[in-house]
Design an enzyme around this catalytic site. Structure first.
Site, PDB file in Angstrom:
ATOM      1  N   HIS A   1      59.333  29.487  40.490  1.00 26.43           N
ATOM      2  CA  HIS A   1      58.474  28.929  39.280  1.00 26.43           C
ATOM      3  C   HIS A   1      57.309  30.051  39.237  1.00 26.43           C
ATOM      4  CE1 HIS A   1      60.187  24.720  39.119  1.00 26.43           C
ATOM      5  NE2 HIS A   1      60.799  25.742  38.420  1.00 26.43           N
TER       6      HIS A   1
ATOM      7  N   ASP B   1      54.253  29.804  38.471  1.00 26.17           N
ATOM      8  CA  ASP B   1      52.863  29.519  39.083  1.00 26.17           C
ATOM      9  C   ASP B   1      52.963  29.913  40.495  1.00 26.17           C
ATOM     10  OD1 ASP B   1      54.524  27.302  39.268  1.00 26.17           O
ATOM     11  OD2 ASP B   1      52.691  25.953  39.718  1.00 26.17           O
ATOM     12  N   HIS B   2      53.945  30.167  41.084  1.00 22.37           N
ATOM     13  CA  HIS B   2      53.985  30.452  42.460  1.00 22.37           C
ATOM     14  C   HIS B   2      54.176  31.959  42.854  1.00 22.37           C
ATOM     15  CE1 HIS B   2      53.946  26.438  44.188  1.00 22.37           C
ATOM     16  NE2 HIS B   2      54.264  26.010  43.093  1.00 22.37           N
TER      17      HIS B   2
ATOM     18  N   HIS C   1      63.352  20.249  43.660  1.00 18.65           N
ATOM     19  CA  HIS C   1      62.552  20.857  42.967  1.00 18.65           C
ATOM     20  C   HIS C   1      63.147  21.907  41.848  1.00 18.65           C
ATOM     21  CE1 HIS C   1      58.561  21.345  40.673  1.00 18.65           C
ATOM     22  NE2 HIS C   1      58.657  22.673  41.235  1.00 18.65           N
TER      23      HIS C   1
END
Length: 255
Positions: free
Chosen positions: A58, A60-61, A114
């Protein structure tokens, strides 16, 4: 010499983490939500970044990876199943592999749920688990690419680790997670006590990370789906733990 671990805020609610091996000077970032906060902590500690250990794809990682690669000669390690979506990846790993950061060793644990290729890093000697967005303090990640059954199995893998293990997760969601947990079991004394402590910590402007797996097993509703009180809360008395977990996750999605 024991490993040194620094935790700090990134973006709006991400958690940045650095783990440093004093014996060799090696330092790894767990994920790279954004570069600037990582660079600030490195400079404050006079550390040099040698590795980035990515938990999942993702944005944001991973958005800080390439700017950090511009500054340091670093190795980027990440899940093989998501390599195509991770910028600058150098080494792919899979369940059961071991990753070294200097003399520190982390076991890779596959935790699909996830995302399909999500992994966690467990530094057994350091009693530290970097769980990304699979397991949060008092919560768990949303299920985007797998089934609730698969996510439950991933959480069970992490719950099997020793109670003293410190849990480092990808976001500072603990206060909102506590509100949901209290909606599920409002009369739980251990949970009420923990929620009050979390409120005080956040009011003081501090992060709630890390917790311990012992705390999570005692108070996190998503790890307690096998308990009668949690089954009752979702009207699934005598139901399978995986089904109780799925019901809890659906409730949280709408909370």
């Amino acid at each position: 010499m024991p490993a040194q671990i620094e935790v700090f805020p990134c973006r709006s609610d991400n958690i940045g983490v650095l783990i440093h091996d004093p014996a060799t000077g090696a330092t790894a970032a767990i994920d790279a939500p954004e570069a600037d906060p990582i660079l600030e902590v490195l400079a404050a500690r006079n550390w040099s970044l040698t590795d980035i250990l990515v938990t999942h794809k993702h944005a944001d990682h991973v958005e800080g990876i390439l700017p950090l690669k511009d500054r340091y000669d670093i190795r980027v390690v990440g899940p093989g199943a998501e390599a195509d979506a991770i910028p600058g990846i150098d080494v792919t790993v899979h369940d059961g592999d071991v990753v070294k950061v200097g003399q520190l060793a982390a076991k890779v644990i596959a935790t699909p749920g996830h995302t399909a290729g999500h992994i966690a890093y467990w530094f057994e000697r350091e009693e530290a688990l970097f769980a990304g967005d699979t397991l949060f303090a008092l919560g768990c990640g949303r299920i985007f690419e797998n089934t609730p059954e698969e996510m439950w199995q991933s959480l069970q893998k992490l719950a099997a680790l020793p109670d003293a293990t410190r849990l480092y997760c990808g976001h500072e969601y603990t206060q909102s997670n506590a509100r949901f947990a209290l909606a599920v079991t409002p009369d739980d004394p251990a949970l009420r006590e923990r929620a009050a402590a979390i409120d005080a910590t956040r009011a003081a402007g501090k992060l709630t990370i890390p917790s311990t797996l012992g705390e999570e097993k005692a108070t996190n509703p998503f790890l307690r789906a096998g308990e009668p009180a949690l089954a009752k809360a979702v009207s699934l008395e005598n139901g399978r733990a995986a089904d109780v977990f799925a019901a809890l996750r659906r409730w949280k999605d709408k909370f």
